[in-house]
Scaffold this motif. Sequence first.
Motif, short mmCIF file in Angstrom:
data_model
loop_
_atom_site.label_atom_id
_atom_site.label_comp_id
_atom_site.label_asym_id
_atom_site.label_seq_id
_atom_site.Cartn_x
_atom_site.Cartn_y
_atom_site.Cartn_z
N TYR A 176 -3.81 -4.78 -29.05
CA TYR A 176 -3.78 -5.24 -27.91
C TYR A 176 -4.36 -5.31 -26.45
O TYR A 176 -4.80 -5.98 -26.24
CB TYR A 176 -1.87 -4.72 -28.10
N LEU A 177 -4.81 -3.88 -26.18
CA LEU A 177 -5.18 -4.14 -24.86
C LEU A 177 -6.89 -4.23 -25.32
O LEU A 177 -6.95 -5.19 -23.85
CB LEU A 177 -5.08 -2.45 -24.40
N GLU A 178 -7.40 -4.38 -25.77
CA GLU A 178 -8.51 -4.92 -26.41
C GLU A 178 -8.16 -6.74 -26.45
O GLU A 178 -9.28 -7.35 -25.39
CB GLU A 178 -9.16 -4.58 -27.56
N ILE A 179 -7.30 -6.93 -26.75
CA ILE A 179 -7.83 -8.76 -26.47
C ILE A 179 -7.34 -9.17 -25.18
O ILE A 179 -8.06 -9.87 -24.82
CB ILE A 179 -6.64 -9.30 -27.78
N GLU A 180 -6.22 -8.78 -24.21
CA GLU A 180 -6.17 -8.64 -23.11
C GLU A 180 -7.47 -8.41 -22.24
O GLU A 180 -7.74 -9.87 -21.20
CB GLU A 180 -4.94 -8.02 -22.78
N SER A 181 -7.68 -7.65 -22.73
CA SER A 181 -9.24 -7.19 -21.97
C SER A 181 -10.62 -8.08 -22.30
O SER A 181 -11.29 -8.48 -20.81
CB SER A 181 -9.65 -5.81 -21.70
N VAL A 182 -10.58 -9.02 -23.73
CA VAL A 182 -11.13 -10.03 -23.40
C VAL A 182 -10.49 -11.15 -22.90
O VAL A 182 -11.54 -12.16 -22.26
CB VAL A 182 -11.29 -9.97 -24.70
N ILE A 183 -9.65 -11.49 -22.49
CA ILE A 183 -9.47 -12.15 -22.35
C ILE A 183 -9.68 -12.65 -20.01
O ILE A 183 -9.92 -13.57 -19.83
CB ILE A 183 -7.50 -12.17 -21.97
N LYS A 184 -9.91 -11.47 -19.87
CA LYS A 184 -10.05 -10.83 -18.81
C LYS A 184 -11.22 -11.29 -17.98
O LYS A 184 -11.92 -11.80 -16.85
CB LYS A 184 -9.63 -9.72 -17.76
N LYS A 185 -12.18 -10.75 -18.93
CA LYS A 185 -13.46 -10.01 -19.12
C LYS A 185 -14.29 -11.45 -19.17
O LYS A 185 -15.31 -12.07 -18.29
CB LYS A 185 -14.47 -9.28 -19.88
N TYR A 186 -13.86 -12.48 -20.22
CA TYR A 186 -14.36 -13.89 -20.35
C TYR A 186 -13.42 -14.68 -19.26
O TYR A 186 -14.11 -16.17 -20.33
CB TYR A 186 -14.74 -13.92 -22.00
N ASN A 187 -12.42 -14.56 -18.60
CA ASN A 187 -12.14 -15.56 -18.59
C ASN A 187 -11.74 -17.14 -18.79
O ASN A 187 -11.54 -18.02 -18.46
CB ASN A 187 -12.79 -16.07 -16.77
N ILE A 188 -11.22 -16.44 -20.05
CA ILE A 188 -10.35 -17.74 -20.95
C ILE A 188 -8.83 -17.95 -20.74
O ILE A 188 -7.62 -17.14 -20.48
CB ILE A 188 -9.89 -16.45 -22.02
N SER A 189 -9.27 -19.84 -20.33
CA SER A 189 -8.29 -20.11 -20.17
C SER A 189 -6.60 -20.68 -20.69
O SER A 189 -5.74 -20.89 -20.47
CB SER A 189 -8.54 -20.87 -18.82
#
Length: 146
Positions: A28-41
């Motif tokens: 869960y935390l890894e998926i959330e970190s990907v959203i932030k790192k790659y600025n996924i909107s």
Amino acid sequence: QESRGLGDVYKRQAKFLAFRFLPGQDIYLEIESVIKKYNISAGFIATVVGSLTKLNLRLANTFNCLQKEGHFEIVSLVGTLSPQGVHLHMCVSDSTGATYGGHLKPGNILYTTGEVVIGILNDYDFMREHCEKSGWPELVVKQKKE
């Protein structure tokens, strides 16, 4: 353009990111970190393969969570991703074939691997807004201006 109901269809191409998360990481935390790192909107889970040693799922229509320790195969993990939050459902099976499913929460620890493919819809923004009908923050899809 905004969508709150069925019937609105958007035809655009998606881009994809692929990751392998490691044993001991919280999926869960890894998926959330990907959203932030790659600025996924506006993103979605395309596929996930992996296994867990710790399970934490919020059960349907309740605030109660199912927490278990053992060895679990990820049978399915689906959902939408936005900067305002994720909406993820996961189903796992144990060594007897029993399955458990619910809303993915923090505390799902990988055992051997977490192979995750995320789709990104660059022409859209996903938002989560309170829905009067459901009582929950629900998905709102907005097309970016060209």
